[in-house]
Scaffold this motif. Structure first.
Motif, PDB file in Angstrom:
ATOM      1  N   GLY A 184       9.433 -39.627   6.701  1.00 41.29           N
ATOM      2  CA  GLY A 184      11.574 -39.596   6.606  1.00 41.29           C
ATOM      3  C   GLY A 184      12.179 -39.895   5.166  1.00 41.29           C
ATOM      4  N   VAL A 185      11.500 -40.979   5.559  1.00 41.93           N
ATOM      5  CA  VAL A 185      12.589 -41.663   4.370  1.00 41.93           C
ATOM      6  C   VAL A 185      12.184 -40.679   2.693  1.00 41.93           C
ATOM      7  N   ALA A 186      10.557 -40.528   2.826  1.00 42.88           N
ATOM      8  CA  ALA A 186      10.363 -39.774   1.465  1.00 42.88           C
ATOM      9  C   ALA A 186      11.049 -38.824   0.608  1.00 42.88           C
ATOM     10  N   ILE A 187      10.991 -38.045   1.532  1.00 43.23           N
ATOM     11  CA  ILE A 187      11.642 -36.572   1.628  1.00 43.23           C
ATOM     12  C   ILE A 187      13.181 -36.485   1.821  1.00 43.23           C
ATOM     13  N   ALA A 188      13.563 -37.192   2.123  1.00 42.13           N
ATOM     14  CA  ALA A 188      14.889 -37.900   2.329  1.00 42.13           C
ATOM     15  C   ALA A 188      15.814 -38.136   1.032  1.00 42.13           C
ATOM     16  N   LEU A 189      14.336 -39.222   0.070  1.00 39.97           N
ATOM     17  CA  LEU A 189      15.243 -39.538  -0.949  1.00 39.97           C
ATOM     18  C   LEU A 189      14.410 -38.034  -2.022  1.00 39.97           C
ATOM     19  N   ALA A 190      13.625 -37.606  -1.662  1.00 42.75           N
ATOM     20  CA  ALA A 190      13.326 -36.159  -2.720  1.00 42.75           C
ATOM     21  C   ALA A 190      14.761 -35.247  -2.550  1.00 42.75           C
ATOM     22  N   VAL A 191      14.866 -35.258  -1.802  1.00 42.01           N
ATOM     23  CA  VAL A 191      16.493 -33.716  -1.602  1.00 42.01           C
ATOM     24  C   VAL A 191      17.559 -35.032  -2.141  1.00 42.01           C
ATOM     25  N   SER A 192      18.032 -36.353  -2.228  1.00 36.68           N
ATOM     26  CA  SER A 192      18.628 -36.916  -3.077  1.00 36.68           C
ATOM     27  C   SER A 192      18.589 -36.913  -4.341  1.00 36.68           C
ATOM     28  N   LYS A 214       6.618 -38.255  19.362  1.00 42.53           N
ATOM     29  CA  LYS A 214       7.250 -39.812  18.619  1.00 42.53           C
ATOM     30  C   LYS A 214       7.245 -39.336  17.192  1.00 42.53           C
ATOM     31  N   ARG A 215       6.065 -39.003  17.025  1.00 44.19           N
ATOM     32  CA  ARG A 215       5.723 -38.962  15.407  1.00 44.19           C
ATOM     33  C   ARG A 215       7.632 -37.985  14.690  1.00 44.19           C
ATOM     34  N   LEU A 216       7.207 -36.844  15.279  1.00 45.32           N
ATOM     35  CA  LEU A 216       9.277 -35.893  15.321  1.00 45.32           C
ATOM     36  C   LEU A 216      10.203 -36.700  14.736  1.00 45.32           C
ATOM     37  N   VAL A 217      10.049 -37.515  16.328  1.00 51.81           N
ATOM     38  CA  VAL A 217      11.459 -39.051  16.578  1.00 51.81           C
ATOM     39  C   VAL A 217      11.472 -40.004  15.135  1.00 51.81           C
ATOM     40  N   ALA A 218      10.529 -40.068  14.316  1.00 49.93           N
ATOM     41  CA  ALA A 218      10.046 -41.272  14.006  1.00 49.93           C
ATOM     42  C   ALA A 218      10.369 -40.923  12.229  1.00 49.93           C
ATOM     43  N   PHE A 219      10.417 -38.828  11.897  1.00 50.85           N
ATOM     44  CA  PHE A 219      10.801 -38.624  10.685  1.00 50.85           C
ATOM     45  C   PHE A 219      11.878 -38.582  10.760  1.00 50.85           C
ATOM     46  N   LEU A 220      12.478 -37.646  11.933  1.00 51.51           N
ATOM     47  CA  LEU A 220      13.793 -37.483  11.577  1.00 51.51           C
ATOM     48  C   LEU A 220      15.040 -38.933  11.654  1.00 51.51           C
ATOM     49  N   VAL A 221      14.240 -40.159  11.863  1.00 52.63           N
ATOM     50  CA  VAL A 221      15.880 -40.820  12.172  1.00 52.63           C
ATOM     51  C   VAL A 221      15.087 -41.773  10.894  1.00 52.63           C
ATOM     52  N   GLY A 222      13.696 -41.467   9.881  1.00 53.99           N
ATOM     53  CA  GLY A 222      13.388 -42.569   8.846  1.00 53.99           C
ATOM     54  C   GLY A 222      14.193 -41.473   8.413  1.00 53.99           C
ATOM     55  N   THR A 226      17.681 -42.875   6.143  1.00 56.29           N
ATOM     56  CA  THR A 226      18.196 -42.766   4.197  1.00 56.29           C
ATOM     57  C   THR A 226      19.103 -41.631   3.708  1.00 56.29           C
ATOM     58  N   MET A 227      19.331 -40.784   4.205  1.00 55.80           N
ATOM     59  CA  MET A 227      20.402 -39.293   3.728  1.00 55.80           C
ATOM     60  C   MET A 227      21.435 -40.126   4.232  1.00 55.80           C
ATOM     61  N   GLY A 228      21.450 -40.603   5.715  1.00 59.32           N
ATOM     62  CA  GLY A 228      23.609 -41.672   5.932  1.00 59.32           C
ATOM     63  C   GLY A 228      23.946 -42.275   4.254  1.00 59.32           C
ATOM     64  N   VAL A 229      22.612 -43.278   4.840  1.00 57.62           N
ATOM     65  CA  VAL A 229      22.529 -44.606   3.612  1.00 57.62           C
ATOM     66  C   VAL A 229      23.339 -44.448   2.012  1.00 57.62           C
TER      67      VAL A 229
END
Length: 449
Positions: A184-192, A214-222, A226-229
């Motif tokens: 999730g962090v990686a794809i958020a960085l890509a979109v950023s 649980k993996r979906l939740v972890a992906f969405l949280v990550g 990242t997008m929020g920050v």
């Protein structure tokens, strides 16, 4: 059996990287990619680049004057159409330039240069797991030695290979079960970096869900954190300008590619061309997002193919174009099919070298210094059509995988942590070196290969 499997993994670990075919192949890809990286850095440090480097210089001046968020809403020679992460990256460049680390014309190329090395390793690992070690090695070396990436990353001066790398890493993190949150962090960085990989967010989220809630939740949280920050300051302080310059950006006026160019050659009415450039651009976005989802809905283990298909469809139908866009599907196409990817790779690389030779007014790259973009000539247009057709072949190969997935029974959801670690049928100290079925092996087995 579990004890024998653990013993095999311990023995593989003691042998080190060179003790297995996978380790030796991976080291080869890394060594070649590292050597190419050095050559790119040297070339980047001794050239200016294209018009884009001039734009980056003006944008960096804007960040120095108004800050990484305050830069939105100000006019430059080109529209500042970059997501918020780029403002912080430019802020870092300014600091490095002020402290004498390197010139800005070099710094703007370095992230893409390093991204190419990572992309070559990710492509190697994903392809060798899905198909064979030999094909994975060939694909990784093809990306590492890519003439197209050599020019775009080492000379052009833009961030396209960087967001491609983050997107590939996101897929790899999910498929190897390393970390859904980091995916999730990686794809958020890509979109950023650029908005293009937003087309892959739905398929990545779907894959995470298919492999466990649980993996979906972890992906969405990550991804959400990242997008929020990264995005929150610009959204809160500069929403109107951010929306207009980034979310509403429709590309430059020159569109020498694909459906729009074909429509112009056919003397289509201006209203039709305007429709393709305006509302029509959502077609490429929707198909680039939905076709990968259709594949992973039936076959989550084909996420790697879905990533390549998404990038290829989006560029194939894109009404906007820049030469660096040709790198969007270049690495990911190898996740679809090696031979059609190589066909596109050769065509796109030839087009890029011919165009940049003309931009620089010198044939050999060691004579290049500053490339000034000019309109394509007949030769370039011919190569552009060949490249588009080659990319169409990549899309067709991906669609074949989609159709086969829907003609066969749906793949049941599995717990990826339930795997077969039995190596009792192998010689002592040996581990399996076969592509994993649906990437169901967990990290401890992967690490033993």
């Amino acid at each position: 059996m579990q004890a024998q499997g653990a013993a095999a993994r311990d023995a593989a670990g003691r042998r080190g990287v060179l003790g297995s075919p996978v380790g030796r192949a991976g080291l080869l890809v890394f060594a070649v990619a590292l050597a190419v990286l050095v050559l790119k850095v040297v070339w980047a440090a001794n050239t200016w680049g294209t018009n884009d480097v001039g734009h980056w210089t003006r944008f960096a001046g804007g960040v120095e004057k108004w800050g990484p968020v305050g830069i939105y809403g100000h006019e430059f020679k080109a529209v500042y159409n970059h997501p918020p992460l780029i403002g912080y990256l430019l802020y870092t460049y300014n600091w490095l330039v002020a402290h004498g680390v390197a010139d800005l014309s070099t710094l703007v190329k370095l992230p893409s240069i390093f991204a190419d090395l990572v992309s070559s390793l990710v492509v190697f690992d994903l392809v060798r797991r899905a198909r064979s070690l030999r094909e994975g090695t060939a694909a990784g070396l093809a990306v590492a030695l890519s003439p197209a990436l050599f020019v775009i990353s080492g000379f052009h001066g833009n961030n396209d290979p960087l967001f491609v790398m983050f997107a590939l890493v996101a897929a790899w993190l999910l498929m190897t079960r390393r970390s859904a949150s980091l995916a999730g962090v990686a794809i958020a960085l890509a979109v950023s970096v650029k908005l293009i990989p937003v087309i892959l967010v739905p398929v990545l989220a779907l894959a995470a869900w298919r492999w466990g809630f649980k993996r979906l939740v972890a992906f969405l949280v990550g991804s959400g954190l990242t997008m929020g920050v990264i995005w929150a300051p610009a959204v809160l302080l500069k929403w109107t300008d951010l929306k207009a310059q980034v979310l509403g950006y429709a590309g430059i006026g020159v569109r020498e590619w694909g459906p729009v160019q074909f429509a112009k050659w056919l003397h289509a009415p201006d209203g039709l061309v305007d429709l393709m450039i305006g509302p029509g651009r959502w077609v490429s976005l929707l198909l680039g997002a939905l076709l990968p989802v259709a594949l992973v809905w039936r076959r989550p283990e084909k996420l790697h193919v879905a990533i390549g298909l998404g990038f290829a469809v989006f560029l194939l139908l894109s009404p906007a174009f820049g030469m660096q866009y040709l790198t969007w599907p270049l690495a990911a196409a190898y996740l679809v099919n090696f031979w059609v990817a190589t066909g596109y790779h050769v065509a796109a690389s030839t087009l890029i070298w011919v165009v940049y030779e003309r931009w620089n007014e010198y044939r050999w790259p060691w004579d290049w210094w500053q490339g000034r973009a000019v309109a394509m000539n007949t030769t370039a247009f011919t190569l552009a059509v060949v490249s588009w057709v080659a990319l169409l072949a990549v899309v067709v190969a991906g669609l074949v995988v989609v159709l086969r997935a829907w003609r066969s029974p749906a793949e049941p959801d599995r717990d990826p942590d339930q795997h077969d670690s039995d190596t009792s049928d192998l010689p002592a100290g040996e581990s399996r070196d076969e592509p994993s079925d649906g990437y169901r092996q967990s990290a401890d087995v992967v690490g033993a290969k």
